[in-house]
Design a protein around this motif. Sequence first.
Motif, PDB file in Angstrom:
ATOM      1  N   GLU A  70      10.641   4.035   3.729  1.00  0.00           N
ATOM      2  CA  GLU A  70      10.360   2.669   3.288  1.00  0.00           C
ATOM      3  C   GLU A  70      11.198   2.306   2.072  1.00  0.00           C
ATOM      4  OE1 GLU A  70       8.630   1.492   0.478  1.00  0.00           O
ATOM      5  OE2 GLU A  70       8.256   3.446  -0.465  1.00  0.00           O
ATOM      6  N   SER A  74       8.322  -5.963   0.451  1.00  0.00           N
ATOM      7  CA  SER A  74       7.235  -6.641  -0.254  1.00  0.00           C
ATOM      8  C   SER A  74       5.880  -6.370   0.394  1.00  0.00           C
ATOM      9  CB  SER A  74       7.492  -8.145  -0.279  1.00  0.00           C
ATOM     10  OG  SER A  74       6.360  -8.835  -0.777  1.00  0.00           O
ATOM     11  N   ASP A  75       4.889  -6.043  -0.439  1.00  0.00           N
ATOM     12  CA  ASP A  75       3.532  -5.828   0.064  1.00  0.00           C
ATOM     13  C   ASP A  75       2.906  -7.092   0.640  1.00  0.00           C
ATOM     14  OD1 ASP A  75       3.691  -3.200  -0.696  1.00  0.00           O
ATOM     15  OD2 ASP A  75       2.547  -3.451  -2.559  1.00  0.00           O
ATOM     16  N   ASP A  76       3.508  -8.242   0.378  1.00  0.00           N
ATOM     17  CA  ASP A  76       2.979  -9.491   0.926  1.00  0.00           C
ATOM     18  C   ASP A  76       3.218  -9.603   2.425  1.00  0.00           C
ATOM     19  OD1 ASP A  76       2.182 -10.284  -1.602  1.00  0.00           O
ATOM     20  OD2 ASP A  76       4.042 -11.378  -2.004  1.00  0.00           O
ATOM     21  N   PRO A  78       2.960  -6.953   5.140  1.00  0.00           N
ATOM     22  CA  PRO A  78       2.720  -5.619   5.697  1.00  0.00           C
ATOM     23  C   PRO A  78       3.146  -5.533   7.154  1.00  0.00           C
ATOM     24  CG  PRO A  78       0.662  -6.840   5.495  1.00  0.00           C
ATOM     25  CD  PRO A  78       1.704  -7.651   4.787  1.00  0.00           C
ATOM     26  N   ARG A 101       5.597   2.222   4.641  1.00  0.00           N
ATOM     27  CA  ARG A 101       4.922   1.891   3.387  1.00  0.00           C
ATOM     28  C   ARG A 101       3.537   1.326   3.663  1.00  0.00           C
ATOM     29  NH1 ARG A 101       3.097   1.365  -1.785  1.00  0.00           N
ATOM     30  NH2 ARG A 101       3.066  -0.777  -2.544  1.00  0.00           N
ATOM     31  N   PRO A 103       0.162   0.541   0.945  1.00  0.00           N
ATOM     32  CA  PRO A 103      -0.542   0.722  -0.333  1.00  0.00           C
ATOM     33  C   PRO A 103      -1.929   1.316  -0.050  1.00  0.00           C
ATOM     34  CG  PRO A 103       0.350  -1.512  -0.097  1.00  0.00           C
ATOM     35  CD  PRO A 103       0.379  -0.876   1.256  1.00  0.00           C
ATOM     36  N   GLY A 106      -5.335  -0.207  -1.139  1.00  0.00           N
ATOM     37  CA  GLY A 106      -5.610  -1.587  -0.769  1.00  0.00           C
ATOM     38  C   GLY A 106      -6.827  -1.720   0.133  1.00  0.00           C
ATOM     39  N   ASP A 127       3.585   5.955  -0.389  1.00  0.00           N
ATOM     40  CA  ASP A 127       3.085   5.006  -1.385  1.00  0.00           C
ATOM     41  C   ASP A 127       3.451   5.627  -2.726  1.00  0.00           C
ATOM     42  OD1 ASP A 127       1.804   2.929  -2.665  1.00  0.00           O
ATOM     43  OD2 ASP A 127      -0.218   3.714  -2.341  1.00  0.00           O
TER      44      ASP A 127
END
Length: 318
Positions: A70, A74-76, A78, A101, A103, A106, A127
């Motif tokens: 990864e 951006s985590d926005d 997924p 990736r 998180p 989360g 992560d």
Amino acid sequence: MSSAYVGPVIDPHHHLWDLSLGRHPWLAPPEAADEEMVFGSIAPIRRDYGVGEYLWDAARQNIVATVHVEAGWSDDFPLEETRWLDSLDRRFGVAARYVARVPLAGADAQRLVEREAANPAVVGIRDIVSWHPDPAKSFASREGMMSDPRWREGLSRATELGLSFDLMLFPWQMGEAARLVADHPDTQFVLNHCGSPVDRSEEGLALWRNGLSELSSAPNIAIKISDPVAYDHHWTVDSLRMVIDHCIACFGPQRAMFASDFPVAGLHADFDALYGAFRTIAASHSHDEQEALFFSTANRIYRLGLSPSQTSQDASHV
């Protein structure tokens, strides 16, 4: 002394990105003049890096397959990076497997892990837990992630689904990591980037050496000898040998693997110079040990299912 390795190579750690997608915030142009990260300025890698660019860099090293790790998507958004990788031309073995990736702390971590695990190309999760007291040098948003019960729940779900975990940290976190590895004996951990020996002082290197020795005592952790030039910008083969020999001494060839970390490693070495150093340093080992370092360990841990006689054309079908 054995001769330098000339067999097939698996590169188990590199990145690809298309900056036009706007999905890599860490690669966006900086608002301020100071753009230094812990391994220096990243300005030279603020450019698209796709399959073609990787094949050009690696063309002379007999790479038969790679593992994409990864790349700070951006985590926005997924799951998008995995779908993007699925769309690429993988006929030549580039990105044959993915470390995705998620998180892990989360609220949606378990669902995301399950979705990633459903893709047969996904064999692991990363992560990043690398926390530095200087925010400009920290990859993780907070300290102590490996001790967070919710984060550990996400890790446990990944293990239940057969995924490995790529562990990227700094040496002063190795005590916490040793407890994590001991508490999750069924998880296959893979320590990234030689354990990140960022502090090159005598005290810093002693902390790294001792931490690596402690971590390696657990049977369920392997190491990537990847991007050893990240914290050794004026490197020589001898300066890399000091780090690489300790990695191999701690983990043994059956739990160690050479990897490029391109294009990030390209900030401080070209691909041929990096792999030339790997081959020179590994030449003191037997052929079987060199094959483990360059091919077999990565093949086993990332479930590529290749034989040493296969070519890059064969790797496209894994």
